[in-house]
Design an enzyme around this catalytic site. Structure first.
Site, PDB file in Angstrom:
ATOM      1  N   THR A 179       0.843  -1.193   0.000  1.00 40.40           N
ATOM      2  CA  THR A 179       0.000   0.000   0.000  1.00 40.40           C
ATOM      3  C   THR A 179       0.886   1.254   0.000  1.00 40.40           C
ATOM      4  OG1 THR A 179      -1.784  -1.097   1.140  1.00 40.40           O
ATOM      5  CG2 THR A 179      -1.581   1.252   1.552  1.00 40.40           C
ATOM      6  N   THR A 230      -0.571   1.966   6.882  1.00 39.53           N
ATOM      7  CA  THR A 230      -0.450   0.735   6.092  1.00 39.53           C
ATOM      8  C   THR A 230      -0.353  -0.441   7.043  1.00 39.53           C
ATOM      9  OG1 THR A 230       0.917  -0.524   4.562  1.00 39.53           O
ATOM     10  CG2 THR A 230       2.074   1.105   5.903  1.00 39.53           C
TER      11      THR A 230
HETATM   12  N1  ASP Z   1      -4.065  -1.506   4.728  1.00 41.66           N
HETATM   13  C1  ASP Z   1      -4.269  -2.202   3.488  1.00 41.66           C
HETATM   14  C2  ASP Z   1      -5.580  -2.937   3.547  1.00 41.66           C
HETATM   15  O1  ASP Z   1      -5.871  -3.537   4.560  1.00 41.66           O
HETATM   16  C3  ASP Z   1      -3.187  -3.169   3.155  1.00 41.66           C
HETATM   17  C4  ASP Z   1      -1.766  -2.667   3.284  1.00 41.66           C
HETATM   18  O2  ASP Z   1      -1.521  -1.639   3.890  1.00 41.66           O
HETATM   19  O3  ASP Z   1      -0.871  -3.324   2.737  1.00 41.66           O
HETATM   20  O4  ASP Z   1      -6.280  -2.978   2.552  1.00 41.66           O
END
Ligand code: ASP
Length: 312
Positions: A179, A230
């Protein structure tokens, strides 16, 4: 003198130097640097923090190394469903979008929703229809196809597991992350935050994570700070992580660093969540906090030279 600053992330998780080749590490560093310097250039051209975070995230979305835009992970049905959000700390305007496919830059759609619609949050087909009305670019499925992502997806299907792109068990260890997000302070003292993601591999039922949710994955308020998160989105939603940083500053008068530390290392951690966040406050302090082995991250400000980090 007015201070300027921008920080970005490209995901947090199980990132080990021992598992990373030098060329690969260099590619990540280059990708982060390019996005950071684009945003920084905008700030130095007196563009707004909203413009700067949108631009930095757009550059990361165009880089297939990161799980956002072009590099988005596969859903259970073999598609890409992307989420993004942006927030303007000067007036609390926000734009959010989830479950969109084939839109080249989800963050541009989030920005258009904020600027050109009467709504804050659009989802799925309706959001795509709005993107067409805004003349935003669409790309074919081939543009979003990435061999590594596809292997992750096939593994996840075989194991019948939802895989967070960046974490260890129970989601399995992955080296290709994240992300993306950006936070910035401009020369008018305005803060902004933006986040964009493909979510988690093998996700089903039109699952939505924290990245498109104001207060969870993204938050900006001129009186406190701008935050982009993230990690395992479910935990960041449950702790209202991005807003919690701001609330701790506003109501308990904590410093940015203290507030970020409490959210990442206590609030999110104690309910079992892995991840991190980047934040900048109105005085141009920057905090990059994560409770994982690494987080792709970078910043530059009037107070400091360029910094790029990967491992803890
Ligand atoms: N936070 C993101 C989600 O849960 C994933 C990530 O940060 O890699 O969709």
């Amino acid at each position: 003198m007015t201070k300027l600053g921008i920080a970005i992330h490209g995901g947090a998780g199980t990132i080990r130097k021992s598992q990373m080749s030098l060329p690969k590490e260099n590619n990540y560093r280059e990708g982060l640097k390019e996005a950071l310097l684009e945003g920084w250039k905008y700030l130095n051209e007196n563009k707004s923090s909203v413009d700067a975070v949108e631009r930095a995230v757009e550059v990361l979305e165009n880089n297939s190394l990161f799980n956002a835009g072009r590099g988005s992970v596969f859903t259970n049905s073999g598609k890409h469903e992307m989420d993004a959000s942006i927030m303007n700390g000067s007036n609390l305007d926000a734009g959010c979008v989830s479950n969109i496919s084939n839109v080249k830059n989800p963050i541009r759609l989030a920005r258009s929703i904020m600027d050109c619609s009467e709504f804050v949050y659009l989802n799925g087909r309706g959001a795509e229809e709005f993107a067409r009305q805004m003349n935003l670019d669409f790309e074919s499925d081939e543009y979003f196809f990435d061999k590594y992502r596809h292997e992750q997806y096939i593994d996840a299907i075989k194991e019948n597991k939802v895989k967070l792109d960046h974490s260890g068990d129970p989601y399995s260890s992955e080296t290709k992350l994240g992300t993306v997000g950006a936070v910035a302070l401009d020369n008018k003292g305005n803060l902004a935050a933006a986040t964009s993601t493909g979510g988690i591999t093998n996700k089903k039922y039109e699952r939505i994570g924290d990245s498109s949710i104001i207060g969870a994955g993204t938050y900006a308020n001129n009186i406190t700070c701008a935050v982009s998160c993230t990690g395992q989105g479910e935990f960041f939603i449950r702790t209202v992580a991005a807003y919690e940083v701001s609330a701790l500053m506003e109501y308990r008068q904590l410093s940015l660093e203290e507030a970020c530390n409490i959210v990442v290392n206590i609030k999110v951690k104690e309910i079992g969540g892995d991840g991190g966040l980047i934040a900048i406050d109105k005085d141009c302090n920057i905090s990059l906090k994560f409770n994982t082995e690494g987080m792709y991250r970078a910043y530059i400000s009037s107070n400091s030279d360029i910094y790029i980090g990967i491992y803890s």
